[in-house]
Design an enzyme around this catalytic site. Structure first.
Site, PDB file in Angstrom:
ATOM      1  N   HIS A 157       0.821  -1.217   0.000  1.00 34.72           N
ATOM      2  CA  HIS A 157       0.000   0.000   0.000  1.00 34.72           C
ATOM      3  C   HIS A 157       0.851   1.262   0.000  1.00 34.72           C
ATOM      4  O   HIS A 157       0.338   2.343  -0.257  1.00 34.72           O
ATOM      5  CB  HIS A 157      -0.930  -0.006   1.221  1.00 34.72           C
ATOM      6  CG  HIS A 157      -2.004  -1.048   1.101  1.00 34.72           C
ATOM      7  ND1 HIS A 157      -3.310  -0.751   0.794  1.00 34.72           N
ATOM      8  CD2 HIS A 157      -1.941  -2.398   1.209  1.00 34.72           C
ATOM      9  CE1 HIS A 157      -4.012  -1.869   0.725  1.00 34.72           C
ATOM     10  NE2 HIS A 157      -3.205  -2.885   0.989  1.00 34.72           N
ATOM     11  N   ASP A 364       3.266   9.465  -0.850  1.00 35.07           N
ATOM     12  CA  ASP A 364       2.175   8.612  -0.399  1.00 35.07           C
ATOM     13  C   ASP A 364       1.916   7.534  -1.436  1.00 35.07           C
ATOM     14  O   ASP A 364       1.978   7.822  -2.640  1.00 35.07           O
ATOM     15  CB  ASP A 364       0.900   9.453  -0.227  1.00 35.07           C
ATOM     16  CG  ASP A 364       0.082   8.992   0.962  1.00 35.07           C
ATOM     17  OD1 ASP A 364       0.162   7.800   1.314  1.00 35.07           O
ATOM     18  OD2 ASP A 364      -0.639   9.828   1.537  1.00 35.07           O
TER      19      ASP A 364
HETATM   20  O1  F6P Z   1      -0.316   1.621   4.210  1.00 32.60           O
HETATM   21  C1  F6P Z   1      -0.550   2.531   5.220  1.00 32.60           C
HETATM   22  C2  F6P Z   1      -0.691   1.975   6.609  1.00 32.60           C
HETATM   23  O2  F6P Z   1       0.495   1.610   7.186  1.00 32.60           O
HETATM   24  C3  F6P Z   1      -1.579   0.760   6.712  1.00 32.60           C
HETATM   25  O3  F6P Z   1      -0.887  -0.434   6.707  1.00 32.60           O
HETATM   26  C4  F6P Z   1      -2.288   1.007   7.993  1.00 32.60           C
HETATM   27  O4  F6P Z   1      -3.563   0.545   7.941  1.00 32.60           O
HETATM   28  C5  F6P Z   1      -2.319   2.505   8.121  1.00 32.60           C
HETATM   29  O5  F6P Z   1      -1.227   2.976   7.403  1.00 32.60           O
HETATM   30  C6  F6P Z   1      -2.364   2.928   9.554  1.00 32.60           C
HETATM   31  O6  F6P Z   1      -1.156   2.700  10.199  1.00 32.60           O
HETATM   32  P1  F6P Z   1      -1.125   2.176  11.682  1.00 32.60           P
HETATM   33  O7  F6P Z   1      -1.915   0.914  11.684  1.00 32.60           O
HETATM   34  O8  F6P Z   1       0.322   1.964  11.993  1.00 32.60           O
HETATM   35  O9  F6P Z   1      -1.751   3.258  12.497  1.00 32.60           O
END
Ligand code: F6P
Length: 481
Positions: A157, A364
């Protein structure tokens, strides 16, 4: 086919609860509709090495959610350590913020191995495993070590950074070699996929031919699958949410003044400091805009235990208070700054209320807030999206006002332009963006990836079969007399 989706963060899909991060918001509708099992972290940890990992399972639409307690001894090293202090900064080209230790790396590998063991209980002959994001780069290799021969795919992602930045992570080689156990590796953009291919060629000496790389694990396809949103659902939510009490209160409090909105996780990749500085510059350059437009910035904290995040939170709080102190009036606050999350429904209503959406990350993977802002607009009077050209979404939403988030003056001028854009231009830009969103929805992303994964598995099996040759016939020895 029975699908098992795996990610670190999951959501229970309660419409009134906030969802942190684009990944969870994106996966929710596809799990609900497809009947998949979604396995992820429960957010709790457990002591001891459990023989049988503990998962709490509940229904989620037509699918199910399996929430796993991760091992206490390794959780910190895995999540705050290796995943978010080494991989996250590297993937976002912030080599200066990489903090890494051997212990964190070992914990990361332990949690990947733990997750692989936990997944075995969901395995059926027709199971397809789809692993999400940088928390689980090595999970495919762990599944293969446990004898899993079903299709296993991976989607990243985040961006994939250029080779020299990735090499800032001391364990880069082992990790990328482990990634090649996946049948299919998906990226958000062409740039990410090309960076990965260049890494394979230059660092591992593996060439990619027609999107396929061959390694000790067999063949792996690498391809681009830009993630989308459930456009119709979000549009419906926005239309309904306009009468939600939180949204009505916001509208009343504006007294006819215009609103710009930013919604982000509190993360250094999101360009929040530069954004606040751009608004400061705009009110300085155009004093007439004071009292006519304010910014609502929602910045939801996550990963608070990591030093870089704590520092950012302090810096932002100080900056917002300086800007409010400088430009504010007894009856006017330029920036409303909130450190909490909102449900998708409320967010949809807030987006529809705002004349300008500001999505200005330094880097991003995609940024689904940009897509949600567009989907939430009123077709008769749409707002304007100001979008960083370094967000993956800029490839599709190219009729947004694209900005360089490092150029504070340029952003200030662009936000002012957005605020005075005539209706006819707003509609033309918005209609073009909506057409792109409808052509690349979350449902298409899901189907496209799963189909490509099944095909990649068939191709890998075919490539690993010994080539059938005509039987060898021993030449007759000539018998001379
Ligand atoms: O890809 C972005 C990401 O790291 C996702 O894996 C995750 O859902 C989101 O950001 C939120 O991050 P965290 O779970 O570390 O708060």
């Amino acid at each position: 086919m029975s699908l098992v989706v795996v990610s670190n963060r999951i959501t229970r899909g309660n419409a009134n609860e906030p969802i942190t991060g684009g990944l969870a918001a994106a996966l929710l509708p596809i799990v609900e509709k497809s009947g998949a099992i979604w396995v992820g972290s429960s957010g709790r940890v457990r002591d001891g090495v459990q023989k049988e990992p503990f998962a709490e399972i509940e229904a989620l639409g037509a699918g199910a959610l399996a929430m796993l307690d991760l091992p206490a001894a390794h959780y910190g090293g895995y999540y705050e350590g290796f995943a978010n202090s080494a991989l996250w900064p590297a993937l976002h080209s912030r080599a200066d913020l990489i903090r890494v230790s051997q212990g964190d790396y070992l914990s990361y590998r332990e949690v990947n191995a733990f997750m692989a063991r936990a997944l075995l209980r969901f395995r059926k002959p027709d199971t397809v495993f789809w692993i999400q994001d940088y928390h689980f780069l090595a999970l495919g290799a762990e599944l293969r070590d446990l004898g899993v021969d079903q299709p296993v795919g991976f989607f990243l992602h985040t961006p994939w950074a250029p080779r020299d930045v990735i090499e800032g992570v001391p364990h880069h080689r082992e990790l990328v070699e482990a990634m090649l156990a996946y049948d299919l590796i998906g990226f958000q953009t062409d740039d990410d996929c090309e960076n990965f291919a260049r890494y394979l060629a230059s660092t591992l000496g593996l060439s990619v031919n027609d999107g396929v790389v061959t390694s000790q694990h067999g063949t792996t396809r690498i391809a681009v699958f830009p993630i989308g949103i459930d456009v119709e659902k979000f549009t419906r939510q926005a239309t309904k949410a306009i009468s939600h009490p939180d949204v009505s209160r916001l509208r009343r409090s504006l007294n006819g003044e215009k609103l710009a909105i930013g919604v982000d996780r509190l993360d250094y990749s999101k360009g929040l400091v530069n954004r606040i500085k751009a608004f400061d510059r705009m009110w300085t350059l155009h004093p007439s805009l004071a009292r006519t437009v304010s910014l609502l910035q929602i910045a939801t904290p996550s990963r608070g235990g990591i030093e870089a995040y704590g520092n950012l939170q302090n810096e932002l709080a100080r900056l917002v208070s300086e800007v409010n102190g400088l430009h504010g009036e007894v009856d006017w606050t330029p920036i409303r700054y909130l450190n909490k999350g909102f449900s998708q429904t409320v967010l949809a209503g807030l987006y529809r209320t705002a004349q300008v959406g500001v999505v200005t990350p330094l880097h991003d993977g995609m940024n689904l807030v940009a897509k949600e802002y567009v989907a939430a607009q009123n077709p008769a009077d749409p707002g304007v999206l100001v979008l960083s050209k370094f967000a993956g979404a800029a490839n599709e939403l190219d009729t947004a006002l694209l900005v360089n988030p490092h150029d504070i003056d340029g952003m200030a001028r662009t936000i002012a332009t957005a605020l005075s854009m005539p209706l006819i231009e707003r509609r033309m830009r918005w209609e073009a963006m909506m057409a792109k969103l409808k052509g690349g929805s979350i449902q298409q992303w899901f189907t496209g990836f799963v189909e490509a994964l099944q095909k990649a598995r068939v191709d890998r099996e075919a490539a690993s079969r010994p080539v059938s040759r005509p039987p060898f016939i021993w030449p007759l020895r000539s018998v001379s007399g």
